[in-house]
Design an enzyme around this catalytic site. Structure first.
Site, mmCIF file in Angstrom:
data_model
loop_
_atom_site.group_PDB
_atom_site.id
_atom_site.type_symbol
_atom_site.label_atom_id
_atom_site.label_comp_id
_atom_site.label_asym_id
_atom_site.label_seq_id
_atom_site.Cartn_x
_atom_site.Cartn_y
_atom_site.Cartn_z
ATOM 1 N N ILE A 148 15.846 -7.272 0.816
ATOM 2 C CA ILE A 148 16.876 -8.176 0.311
ATOM 3 C C ILE A 148 17.661 -7.506 -0.820
ATOM 4 O O ILE A 148 18.725 -7.977 -1.195
ATOM 5 C CB ILE A 148 16.290 -9.515 -0.195
ATOM 6 C CG1 ILE A 148 15.382 -9.299 -1.413
ATOM 7 C CG2 ILE A 148 15.559 -10.250 0.911
ATOM 8 C CD1 ILE A 148 15.083 -10.576 -2.182
ATOM 9 N N ASP A 149 17.124 -6.416 -1.376
ATOM 10 C CA ASP A 149 17.763 -5.776 -2.534
ATOM 11 C C ASP A 149 18.963 -4.906 -2.141
ATOM 12 O O ASP A 149 19.810 -4.597 -2.979
ATOM 13 C CB ASP A 149 16.761 -4.900 -3.292
ATOM 14 C CG ASP A 149 15.507 -5.666 -3.699
ATOM 15 O OD1 ASP A 149 15.597 -6.900 -3.814
ATOM 16 O OD2 ASP A 149 14.454 -5.033 -3.892
ATOM 17 N N GLU B 39 0.833 -1.209 0.000
ATOM 18 C CA GLU B 39 0.000 0.000 0.000
ATOM 19 C C GLU B 39 0.868 1.260 0.000
ATOM 20 O O GLU B 39 1.787 1.393 0.813
ATOM 21 C CB GLU B 39 -0.884 -0.024 1.259
ATOM 22 C CG GLU B 39 -1.652 1.256 1.512
ATOM 23 C CD GLU B 39 -2.711 1.526 0.454
ATOM 24 O OE1 GLU B 39 -3.518 0.639 0.192
ATOM 25 O OE2 GLU B 39 -2.706 2.645 -0.120
HETATM 26 O O1 F6P Z 1 12.095 -5.760 -2.883
HETATM 27 C C1 F6P Z 1 12.161 -7.127 -2.678
HETATM 28 C C2 F6P Z 1 11.709 -7.873 -3.889
HETATM 29 O O2 F6P Z 1 11.750 -9.252 -3.609
HETATM 30 C C3 F6P Z 1 12.461 -7.554 -5.179
HETATM 31 O O3 F6P Z 1 13.708 -8.195 -5.233
HETATM 32 C C4 F6P Z 1 11.484 -8.011 -6.212
HETATM 33 O O4 F6P Z 1 11.704 -7.349 -7.430
HETATM 34 C C5 F6P Z 1 10.170 -7.604 -5.603
HETATM 35 O O5 F6P Z 1 10.376 -7.545 -4.199
HETATM 36 C C6 F6P Z 1 9.022 -8.534 -5.856
HETATM 37 O O6 F6P Z 1 7.911 -7.966 -5.272
HETATM 38 P P1 F6P Z 1 6.510 -8.682 -5.107
HETATM 39 O O7 F6P Z 1 6.701 -9.799 -4.144
HETATM 40 O O8 F6P Z 1 5.614 -7.632 -4.568
HETATM 41 O O9 F6P Z 1 6.134 -9.150 -6.462
#
Ligand code: F6P
Length: 367
Positions: A143-144, A78
């Site tokens: 994690i990024d 959100e």
């Molecule tokens: O920001 C963490 C992360 O896992 C990124 O590495 C990835 O691009 C994104 O979230 C995926 O997001 P969601 O789980 O909302 O699709």
């Protein structure tokens, strides 16, 4: 300096990651045990704050969660300040002044302050709330590892451990079958995770978004390995990686071309490009959410606990509009106004890129 905090809300927003519960525990134990504050857990990130879904937490809630993955509070993506213009809102949401609802609910829940655990989007929202007068503190999780203003976010080390172990495990199949094993890792638009896990696990090729790759460079490096008698190669690809050709295109055109491709993600395209260029059998592994799951590494438990207790100290000191951060190995703070709206990508002069090159890793570009 200002508000004396007696009761505050805590929420986790954005994608989950290992260490969120350790950080919640760190904030809550220090804030309640040391400073006598009441802790209110807000459900599902900012959505819970908009909907007023919250409850006062007690010792039982934050005991025994140090090693637990995910978040006991739940999370959502959100973004309360995002407009409904693009038709992204439900009927109930259209016309709703979400920031105003947040202020009303903070009042109703008698919250003197807010602690938000999240990534770039979460801390940007925290800044906007701070501008509306909310006493707020941010904690960096992802994690990024791409949050501006901190060299480390919790969650990153755990994901790196998981990714490196996964790459280790690919080696045996790669060797047994003379294959190129392509592994696609997360990281959004930054290459930190792929670069670190790739170096940790000896990736022969590492492709990150910050260095748009040339297929000819990748092909030449794999051919060279073959000529040296090495029968397999490990290719680590960040999910945000792109070719030099794509990088030269306007963003819209790049997106259009990607959508027209038959590949579900970049790892599959790189595998096809390798097969086409040098005829080497290539297989793809997309590690996906395994990178975000499970218990945090001991390093992340320490980091999240230290970040969490630092946030409690800020609450006690009445210092707001800040994100807890690590820089030069020391825990400190950075203004949310500095963090907001930015992404920390891998600088092309980063020393770890040099390290990778020196051990013979191909980064998809000429050295
Ligand atoms: O920001 C963490 C992360 O896992 C990124 O590495 C990835 O691009 C994104 O979230 C995926 O997001 P969601 O789980 O909302 O699709």
């Amino acid at each position: 300096m200002g508000t004396r905090v007696r009761r505050f809300g805590i929420l986790t927003s954005g994608g989950d990651c290992p260490g969120l519960n350790a950080a919640i525990r760190g904030v809550a134990k220090a804030a309640s045990g040391r400073y006598g504050m009441e802790v209110v857990g807000i459900s599902r990130g900012y959505r819970g704050l908009i909907e007023g879904e919250a409850r006062t937490l007690g010792q039982d809630d934050f005991s025994g969660i140090l090693t637990l993955g995910g978040t006991i509070l739940g999370a959502s993506r959100e973004k309360p300040f995002k407009s409904c213009d693009e038709g992204s809102c439900s009927d109930a949401e259209a016309g709703m002044d979400k920031p105003e609802r947040i202020l009303e609910n903070m009042d109703r829940l008698k919250l003197d302050a807010l602690v938000v655990l999240g990534g770039n989007g979460t801390n940007t929202t925290a800044h906007l709330l701070s501008q509306r007068g909310v006493p707020v503190i941010g904690l960096p999780k992802t994690i990024d590892n791409d949050i501006w203003g901190t060299e480390l976010s919790f969650g990153f080390h755990s994901a790196m451990d998981i990714a490196a172990e996964s790459i280790d495990r690919l080696h045996s199949t790669a060797l047994s079958h003379d294959r190129a094993m392509v592994i696609e890792l997360m990281g959004h638009k930054a290459g930190w995770l792929a670069l670190h896990a790739g170096v940790a696990a000896g990736g022969d090729v590492i492709l990150i978004p910050e260095l748009p790759y040339q297929v000819s460079e990748v092909a030449a490096s794999l051919e060279k390995r073959r000529a040296e008698g090495k029968r397999f190669s490990i290719v680590v690809v960040a999910e945000g990686a792109l070719s030099a050709e794509e990088a030269a295109l306007p963003k819209k055109e790049r997106k259009r071309r990607r959508e027209a491709e038959p590949y579900p993600s970049i790892g599959y395209r790189v595998a096809a490009e390798i097969e086409q260029a040098i005829g080497m059998e290539a297989r793809v592994t997309v590690l996906g959410y395994l990178q975000r799951g499970g218990t945090p590494s001991p390093y992340d438990r320490v980091l999240a606990t230290a970040f969490g207790t630092a946030a409690a100290e800020l609450l006690d000191a009445g210092r707001f509009g800040l994100m807890v951060a690590m820089n030069d190995g020391r825990i400190g703070t950075v203004p949310l106004s500095v963090v907001a709206g930015k992404t920390r990508t891998v600088p092309v002069e980063h020393p770890l890129l040099g390290t990778a090159r020196l051990v013979g890793t191909c980064l998809g570009v000429p050295d």
